[in-house]
Write a protein that holds these residues in place. Structure first.
Motif, PDB file in Angstrom:
ATOM      1  N   VAL A  98       0.825  -1.209  -0.065  1.00  0.00           N
ATOM      2  CA  VAL A  98      -0.060  -0.147  -0.025  1.00  0.00           C
ATOM      3  C   VAL A  98       0.914   1.242   0.019  1.00  0.00           C
ATOM      4  N   ARG A  99       0.614   2.223  -0.986  1.00  0.00           N
ATOM      5  CA  ARG A  99       1.291   3.423  -0.746  1.00  0.00           C
ATOM      6  C   ARG A  99       0.517   4.268  -0.085  1.00  0.00           C
ATOM      7  N   VAL A 100       1.201   4.896   1.016  1.00  0.00           N
ATOM      8  CA  VAL A 100       0.610   5.994   1.860  1.00  0.00           C
ATOM      9  C   VAL A 100       1.424   7.268   1.781  1.00  0.00           C
ATOM     10  N   GLU A 101       0.602   8.219   1.634  1.00  0.00           N
ATOM     11  CA  GLU A 101       1.227   9.580   1.649  1.00  0.00           C
ATOM     12  C   GLU A 101       0.941  10.521   2.683  1.00  0.00           C
ATOM     13  N   PHE A 102       1.733  10.783   3.313  1.00  0.00           N
ATOM     14  CA  PHE A 102       1.629  11.845   4.587  1.00  0.00           C
ATOM     15  C   PHE A 102       1.674  13.359   3.857  1.00  0.00           C
ATOM     16  N   ILE A 103       0.718  14.160   4.217  1.00  0.00           N
ATOM     17  CA  ILE A 103       0.951  15.598   3.944  1.00  0.00           C
ATOM     18  C   ILE A 103       0.995  16.387   5.106  1.00  0.00           C
ATOM     19  N   GLN A 104       2.016  17.374   5.278  1.00  0.00           N
ATOM     20  CA  GLN A 104       1.725  18.441   6.498  1.00  0.00           C
ATOM     21  C   GLN A 104       1.508  19.643   5.692  1.00  0.00           C
ATOM     22  N   ALA A 105       0.237  20.176   6.077  1.00  0.00           N
ATOM     23  CA  ALA A 105      -0.400  21.584   5.458  1.00  0.00           C
ATOM     24  C   ALA A 105      -1.227  22.167   6.619  1.00  0.00           C
ATOM     25  N   ASP A 106      -1.367  23.257   6.428  1.00  0.00           N
ATOM     26  CA  ASP A 106      -2.562  24.064   7.056  1.00  0.00           C
ATOM     27  C   ASP A 106      -3.648  23.952   6.400  1.00  0.00           C
ATOM     28  N   ILE A 107      -4.635  23.109   6.889  1.00  0.00           N
ATOM     29  CA  ILE A 107      -5.589  23.070   6.145  1.00  0.00           C
ATOM     30  C   ILE A 107      -6.700  24.392   5.782  1.00  0.00           C
ATOM     31  N   LEU A 108      -6.361  25.135   6.781  1.00  0.00           N
ATOM     32  CA  LEU A 108      -7.096  26.381   6.704  1.00  0.00           C
ATOM     33  C   LEU A 108      -6.263  27.439   5.743  1.00  0.00           C
ATOM     34  N   ASP A 109      -4.822  26.942   5.430  1.00  0.00           N
ATOM     35  CA  ASP A 109      -4.165  27.866   4.715  1.00  0.00           C
ATOM     36  C   ASP A 109      -3.606  27.221   3.631  1.00  0.00           C
ATOM     37  N   TYR A 110      -3.982  25.928   3.159  1.00  0.00           N
ATOM     38  CA  TYR A 110      -3.197  25.102   2.231  1.00  0.00           C
ATOM     39  C   TYR A 110      -3.102  25.570   0.775  1.00  0.00           C
ATOM     40  N   GLN A 111      -2.050  25.552   0.048  1.00  0.00           N
ATOM     41  CA  GLN A 111      -1.718  25.890  -1.550  1.00  0.00           C
ATOM     42  C   GLN A 111      -2.501  24.928  -2.158  1.00  0.00           C
ATOM     43  N   GLU A 112      -3.371  24.868  -3.093  1.00  0.00           N
ATOM     44  CA  GLU A 112      -3.771  23.820  -4.094  1.00  0.00           C
ATOM     45  C   GLU A 112      -2.908  23.348  -4.809  1.00  0.00           C
ATOM     46  N   LYS A 113      -2.506  22.123  -4.951  1.00  0.00           N
ATOM     47  CA  LYS A 113      -1.334  21.571  -5.705  1.00  0.00           C
ATOM     48  C   LYS A 113      -2.147  20.260  -6.660  1.00  0.00           C
ATOM     49  N   SER A 114      -1.373  19.919  -7.403  1.00  0.00           N
ATOM     50  CA  SER A 114      -1.957  18.888  -8.414  1.00  0.00           C
ATOM     51  C   SER A 114      -1.741  17.558  -7.837  1.00  0.00           C
ATOM     52  N   TRP A 115      -2.353  17.284  -6.704  1.00  0.00           N
ATOM     53  CA  TRP A 115      -2.408  15.952  -6.069  1.00  0.00           C
ATOM     54  C   TRP A 115      -3.145  15.054  -6.912  1.00  0.00           C
ATOM     55  N   GLU A 116      -2.802  13.646  -6.562  1.00  0.00           N
ATOM     56  CA  GLU A 116      -3.618  12.612  -7.303  1.00  0.00           C
ATOM     57  C   GLU A 116      -4.691  12.507  -6.072  1.00  0.00           C
ATOM     58  N   ASP A 117      -6.105  12.218  -6.497  1.00  0.00           N
ATOM     59  CA  ASP A 117      -7.014  11.877  -5.574  1.00  0.00           C
ATOM     60  C   ASP A 117      -6.688  10.774  -4.689  1.00  0.00           C
ATOM     61  N   PHE A 118      -7.343  10.941  -3.569  1.00  0.00           N
ATOM     62  CA  PHE A 118      -7.021   9.925  -2.563  1.00  0.00           C
ATOM     63  C   PHE A 118      -8.132   8.985  -2.246  1.00  0.00           C
ATOM     64  N   ASP A 119      -7.803   7.882  -2.085  1.00  0.00           N
ATOM     65  CA  ASP A 119      -8.620   6.587  -1.554  1.00  0.00           C
ATOM     66  C   ASP A 119      -9.383   6.887  -0.113  1.00  0.00           C
ATOM     67  N   VAL A 120      -8.314   7.369   0.772  1.00  0.00           N
ATOM     68  CA  VAL A 120      -8.701   7.495   2.157  1.00  0.00           C
ATOM     69  C   VAL A 120      -7.962   8.695   2.641  1.00  0.00           C
ATOM     70  N   ILE A 121      -8.707   9.648   3.421  1.00  0.00           N
ATOM     71  CA  ILE A 121      -8.500  10.654   4.221  1.00  0.00           C
ATOM     72  C   ILE A 121      -8.709  10.515   5.532  1.00  0.00           C
ATOM     73  N   VAL A 122      -7.599  10.463   6.391  1.00  0.00           N
ATOM     74  CA  VAL A 122      -7.830  10.392   7.921  1.00  0.00           C
ATOM     75  C   VAL A 122      -7.162  11.658   8.589  1.00  0.00           C
ATOM     76  N   SER A 123      -8.075  12.491   9.541  1.00  0.00           N
ATOM     77  CA  SER A 123      -7.551  13.497  10.267  1.00  0.00           C
ATOM     78  C   SER A 123      -8.185  13.497  11.569  1.00  0.00           C
ATOM     79  N   ASN A 124      -7.242  14.052  12.467  1.00  0.00           N
ATOM     80  CA  ASN A 124      -7.430  14.462  14.002  1.00  0.00           C
ATOM     81  C   ASN A 124      -7.101  15.652  14.132  1.00  0.00           C
ATOM     82  N   PRO A 125      -7.970  16.579  13.748  1.00  0.00           N
ATOM     83  CA  PRO A 125      -7.880  18.222  13.856  1.00  0.00           C
ATOM     84  C   PRO A 125      -7.997  18.529  15.282  1.00  0.00           C
TER      85      PRO A 125
END
Length: 124
Positions: A1-28
């Protein structure tokens, strides 16, 4: 399984050309200022305040941003998993439903409090 961790401020992130994700997990941050006294000392002493507390005025600010991000970046039928504030479970659940999530389900923790929420994004 390929896992990608992204460190970003969700309130001020810069849009990037990410591939779409299968799963997003968050503990804000989700503990309202009015709930500070309920937090155990072992958490207050070692967790950064920035990771724990959110304004009483807009306690779902991170959830709105994450849900909107997930709505735009999850693959069809992709899953969103969130740790949530037990006192705002219904409001957070409704937020997901309003953003095209289905099979939205609240789960309880070992103490019987609603603490987890999951949803599947509807196909675009």
């Amino acid at each position: 399984v390929r896992v990608e961790f992204i460190q970003a401020d969700i309130l001020d992130y810069q849009e990037k050309s990410w591939e779409d994700f299968d799963v997003i997990v968050s503990n804000p941050p989700y503990v309202r200022e009015q709930e500070k006294d309920e937090i155990h000392n072992n958490v207050k002493k070692y967790e950064p305040k920035l990771a724990l507390f959110v304004s009483d005025d807009d306690p779902l600010v991170f959830y709105r941003a994450i849900t909107e991000f997930a709505q735009n970046h999850l693959k069809p039928n992709g899953m969103l998993f969130l740790e949530i504030n037990q006192y705002l479970a219904e409001e957070t659940q409704q937020l997901l439903k309003e953003h095209s999530f289905r099979e939205v389900e609240l789960k309880k923790d070992i103490f019987g409090n609603f603490r987890m929420l999951r949803g599947k994004i509807s196909p675009r």
